[in-house]
Design a protein around this motif. Sequence first.
Motif, mmCIF file in Angstrom:
data_model
loop_
_atom_site.group_PDB
_atom_site.id
_atom_site.type_symbol
_atom_site.label_atom_id
_atom_site.label_comp_id
_atom_site.label_asym_id
_atom_site.label_seq_id
_atom_site.Cartn_x
_atom_site.Cartn_y
_atom_site.Cartn_z
ATOM 1 N N GLU A 210 -4.346 -12.572 11.391
ATOM 2 C CA GLU A 210 -4.828 -12.218 10.050
ATOM 3 C C GLU A 210 -5.892 -11.125 10.124
ATOM 4 O O GLU A 210 -5.898 -10.187 9.322
ATOM 5 N N ARG B 200 -4.194 -7.851 10.882
ATOM 6 C CA ARG B 200 -3.533 -7.308 9.691
ATOM 7 C C ARG B 200 -4.553 -6.664 8.749
ATOM 8 O O ARG B 200 -4.311 -5.599 8.194
ATOM 9 N N THR B 201 -5.693 -7.311 8.583
ATOM 10 C CA THR B 201 -6.747 -6.763 7.734
ATOM 11 C C THR B 201 -7.271 -5.449 8.307
ATOM 12 O O THR B 201 -7.483 -4.477 7.567
ATOM 13 N N THR C 225 -5.625 -3.365 10.224
ATOM 14 C CA THR C 225 -4.581 -2.353 10.045
ATOM 15 C C THR C 225 -4.561 -1.865 8.607
ATOM 16 O O THR C 225 -4.499 -0.650 8.347
ATOM 17 N N ARG C 226 -4.632 -2.780 7.669
ATOM 18 C CA ARG C 226 -4.648 -2.396 6.255
ATOM 19 C C ARG C 226 -5.835 -1.490 5.947
ATOM 20 O O ARG C 226 -5.695 -0.450 5.304
ATOM 21 N N ARG D 11 -1.968 3.897 13.724
ATOM 22 C CA ARG D 11 -0.952 2.866 13.522
ATOM 23 C C ARG D 11 0.416 3.536 13.443
ATOM 24 O O ARG D 11 0.533 4.751 13.520
ATOM 25 N N ALA E 79 3.974 0.180 10.096
ATOM 26 C CA ALA E 79 2.851 -0.632 9.617
ATOM 27 C C ALA E 79 2.512 -0.275 8.171
ATOM 28 O O ALA E 79 2.210 -1.150 7.356
ATOM 29 N N ASP F 107 5.126 -1.810 6.027
ATOM 30 C CA ASP F 107 4.960 -3.267 6.029
ATOM 31 C C ASP F 107 3.854 -3.694 5.063
ATOM 32 O O ASP F 107 4.001 -4.665 4.330
ATOM 33 N N HIS F 108 2.755 -2.953 5.049
ATOM 34 C CA HIS F 108 1.613 -3.336 4.220
ATOM 35 C C HIS F 108 1.728 -2.871 2.773
ATOM 36 O O HIS F 108 1.263 -3.564 1.862
ATOM 37 N N PHE F 109 2.331 -1.691 2.561
ATOM 38 C CA PHE F 109 2.279 -1.086 1.231
ATOM 39 C C PHE F 109 3.638 -0.738 0.633
ATOM 40 O O PHE F 109 3.715 -0.402 -0.543
ATOM 41 N N LEU G 253 0.572 2.689 -0.982
ATOM 42 C CA LEU G 253 -0.746 2.834 -0.358
ATOM 43 C C LEU G 253 -1.704 3.545 -1.316
ATOM 44 O O LEU G 253 -2.856 3.129 -1.486
#
Length: 200
Positions: free
Chosen positions: A5, A8-9, A11-12, A42, A46, A49-51, A57
């Motif tokens: 977690e 992931r934070t 990376t975001r 990154r 990624a 995956d996040h946005f 984004l």
Amino acid sequence: MATQEERRTQTRDALLAAGATLFAARGVAGASVDAIAHQAGRTSGALYDHFGSKEGLLFALLESWVDDATQAITADQAAATTLEEWVAAMWHAVARPPSGDDRWIALEHELWSYAAQSDEARRYLARRYRAAWDGVDAVAATWTGPAPDTPDVRVGPAVIGLLLGLEMMRRIDPSAVSDETAIAALRGVLVGASDRAATR
């Protein structure tokens, strides 16, 4: 060792910071997914995956800055005892944003240009601005009286439009738009709309 977690934070956050830098430097169209990912250290995967997309984004970045500004406005406006204080809180959150420095308003303007080419960006802006207009209309009524029954006397679009326009003019020449000038202009829109509604 960081948990999944936490990673992931991280990376975001790295992708958001890279997006802020590259969108400001190159514009939305000129900042590629690969360049943003590279800047963040990154992969492009990624970012997806996040946005979901570069636009995702962009929207997440703007939302985080707008959320911070909204929280600051809400807290300051709740403490306001006059219409001038209420308007000043709105102006200060745009003129001196609590996060994103002055990049968020520059990115907001960039998004307007990008929306001319992107239906997704245009829908996003329309949805977000409708909510802002409704919010101003609802709260302004506590200072200027109940909203009129006629839809053409809404103040939200005029207030938000003037707010952004004043900020743009201040960006060009800071001495041209003092805080006092901006607050008086915004107050004038609110009072003028209220006076117009009262004469109907």
